[in-house]
Design a protein around this motif. Structure first.
Motif, short mmCIF file in Angstrom:
data_model
loop_
_atom_site.label_atom_id
_atom_site.label_comp_id
_atom_site.label_asym_id
_atom_site.label_seq_id
_atom_site.Cartn_x
_atom_site.Cartn_y
_atom_site.Cartn_z
N PHE A 189 0.82 -1.21 0.00
CA PHE A 189 0.00 0.00 0.00
C PHE A 189 0.85 1.27 0.00
O PHE A 189 0.32 2.37 -0.06
N SER A 190 2.17 1.10 0.08
CA SER A 190 3.07 2.26 0.19
C SER A 190 3.09 3.12 -1.07
O SER A 190 3.50 4.28 -1.02
N THR A 191 2.63 2.60 -2.18
CA THR A 191 2.61 3.39 -3.42
C THR A 191 1.41 4.34 -3.49
O THR A 191 1.36 5.18 -4.38
N ILE A 192 0.49 4.24 -2.56
CA ILE A 192 -0.66 5.16 -2.53
C ILE A 192 -0.18 6.44 -1.86
O ILE A 192 0.10 6.45 -0.65
N ALA A 193 -0.06 7.51 -2.63
CA ALA A 193 0.56 8.75 -2.15
C ALA A 193 -0.25 9.46 -1.07
O ALA A 193 0.30 9.95 -0.08
N ASP A 194 -1.56 9.54 -1.24
CA ASP A 194 -2.39 10.26 -0.27
C ASP A 194 -2.54 9.42 1.00
O ASP A 194 -3.06 8.29 0.94
N PRO A 195 -2.09 9.94 2.16
CA PRO A 195 -2.13 9.15 3.40
C PRO A 195 -3.54 8.69 3.79
O PRO A 195 -3.71 7.55 4.24
N ALA A 196 -4.54 9.55 3.61
CA ALA A 196 -5.91 9.15 3.97
C ALA A 196 -6.40 8.03 3.07
O ALA A 196 -7.03 7.07 3.53
N GLU A 197 -6.10 8.15 1.79
CA GLU A 197 -6.51 7.10 0.85
C GLU A 197 -5.78 5.79 1.17
O GLU A 197 -6.37 4.71 1.15
N ARG A 198 -4.48 5.88 1.47
CA ARG A 198 -3.69 4.70 1.84
C ARG A 198 -4.27 4.07 3.11
O ARG A 198 -4.45 2.85 3.20
N SER A 199 -4.60 4.91 4.08
CA SER A 199 -5.15 4.41 5.34
C SER A 199 -6.47 3.68 5.13
O SER A 199 -6.69 2.60 5.67
N ARG A 200 -7.34 4.26 4.32
CA ARG A 200 -8.63 3.60 4.03
C ARG A 200 -8.41 2.27 3.30
O ARG A 200 -9.09 1.28 3.59
N ALA A 201 -7.45 2.23 2.38
CA ALA A 201 -7.16 0.99 1.66
C ALA A 201 -6.60 -0.07 2.62
O ALA A 201 -6.95 -1.25 2.52
N LEU A 202 -5.76 0.35 3.55
CA LEU A 202 -5.22 -0.58 4.55
C LEU A 202 -6.35 -1.14 5.42
O LEU A 202 -6.39 -2.33 5.70
N PHE A 203 -7.28 -0.27 5.82
CA PHE A 203 -8.38 -0.75 6.66
C PHE A 203 -9.28 -1.70 5.88
O PHE A 203 -9.78 -2.69 6.44
N ALA A 204 -9.46 -1.44 4.60
CA ALA A 204 -10.25 -2.37 3.78
C ALA A 204 -9.59 -3.75 3.76
O ALA A 204 -10.27 -4.77 3.84
N GLU A 205 -8.26 -3.78 3.69
CA GLU A 205 -7.55 -5.07 3.73
C GLU A 205 -7.71 -5.69 5.11
O GLU A 205 -7.92 -6.90 5.23
N MET A 206 -7.62 -4.89 6.17
CA MET A 206 -7.85 -5.39 7.53
C MET A 206 -9.26 -5.97 7.65
O MET A 206 -9.48 -6.92 8.41
N GLY A 207 -10.18 -5.40 6.89
CA GLY A 207 -11.56 -5.86 6.93
C GLY A 207 -11.72 -7.32 6.56
O GLY A 207 -12.68 -7.98 6.99
N LYS A 208 -10.79 -7.88 5.78
CA LYS A 208 -10.85 -9.31 5.46
C LYS A 208 -10.80 -10.15 6.73
O LYS A 208 -11.40 -11.21 6.81
N VAL A 209 -10.07 -9.66 7.73
CA VAL A 209 -9.99 -10.34 9.02
C VAL A 209 -11.16 -9.94 9.90
O VAL A 209 -11.89 -10.78 10.43
N ILE A 210 -11.37 -8.65 10.05
CA ILE A 210 -12.40 -8.11 10.95
C ILE A 210 -13.79 -8.64 10.60
O ILE A 210 -14.59 -8.91 11.49
N GLU A 211 -14.05 -8.80 9.30
CA GLU A 211 -15.37 -9.28 8.88
C GLU A 211 -15.45 -10.79 8.75
O GLU A 211 -16.49 -11.33 8.38
N SER A 212 -14.38 -11.49 9.08
CA SER A 212 -14.41 -12.95 9.01
C SER A 212 -15.20 -13.52 10.20
O SER A 212 -15.32 -12.86 11.24
N PRO A 213 -15.73 -14.72 10.05
CA PRO A 213 -16.44 -15.33 11.18
C PRO A 213 -15.60 -15.43 12.45
O PRO A 213 -16.13 -15.37 13.55
#
Length: 189
Positions: free
Chosen positions: A24-48
């Motif tokens: 995700f380091s290639t995403i220049a905008d920190p807020a956009e990078r942060s949201r993308a990171l949380f979306a990836e975290m969501g794979k765990v958070i939203e798992s059973p």
């Protein structure tokens, strides 16, 4: 359970992958990078594995299909189960494979204020960041909980035929750290 060359293949052998935080380091905008990171975290958070322990009601769910916990148990006043049916009555410090009962140190349901079921990923993110709804935890404490807590870590080693959380706890912890470092922005609710 499926068979491969006559050997059983358990669900934990086929866990889904997580993208590493560095991707995700290639995403220049920190807020956009942060949201993308949380979306990836969501794979765990939203798992059973996470959702079952973060129920929206008084009763936890269980299994990959997130059915209501059997036998009937409820959260209780301290999130350790009702007085006559404490979580530790059945759930010990480790899985008990002969009976299929999961276990990890300090097994309990998340406090009601940390309920995630039936919430969008953006709502969960805002909740995780809010000390009034996350047990008065700082972002560092949230990271430590997600990256190092043995009860959270159970999600990657659930035993039996339960599907583990995607990736590894280490990879998940690295995503959480990168999300925080990038500003802990949340996806839209």
């Amino acid at each position: 359970m499926t068979l491969l060359a006559g050997l059983p293949v358990l669900a934990q052998d086929t866990a889904a992958a997580l993208k590493p935080a560095k991707d995700f380091s290639t995403i220049a905008d920190p807020a956009e990078r942060s949201r993308a990171l949380f979306a990836e975290m969501g794979k765990v958070i939203e798992s059973p594995r996470c959702q079952n322990c973060h129920p929206s009601g008084v009763r936890p769910s269980q299994g990959d299909d997130m059915h209501p916990h059997l036998p009937l148990v409820v959260r209780g006043s301290d999130d350790q189960g009702a007085l006559a049916m404490r979580c530790a009555t059945c759930h010990q410090a480790a899985n008990f494979q002969p009976a299929g009962v999961p276990g990890a140190p300090k097994w309990h349901v998340a406090p009601a204020g940390m309920a995630w079921q039936d919430r969008s990923l953006g709502q969960i993110c805002e909740q995780i960041k809010d000390p009034a709804r996350n047990g008065q935890r700082s972002l560092k404490q949230i990271h430590d909980h997600m990256a190092f807590d043995p009860l959270v870590g159970w999600g990657w080693h659930p035993g039996g035929t339960r599907t583990p959380a995607p990736g590894t706890q280490k990879e998940f912890g690295e995503l959480v750290a990168a999300w925080i470092q990038a500003g802990a922005a949340c996806p839209a609710p």
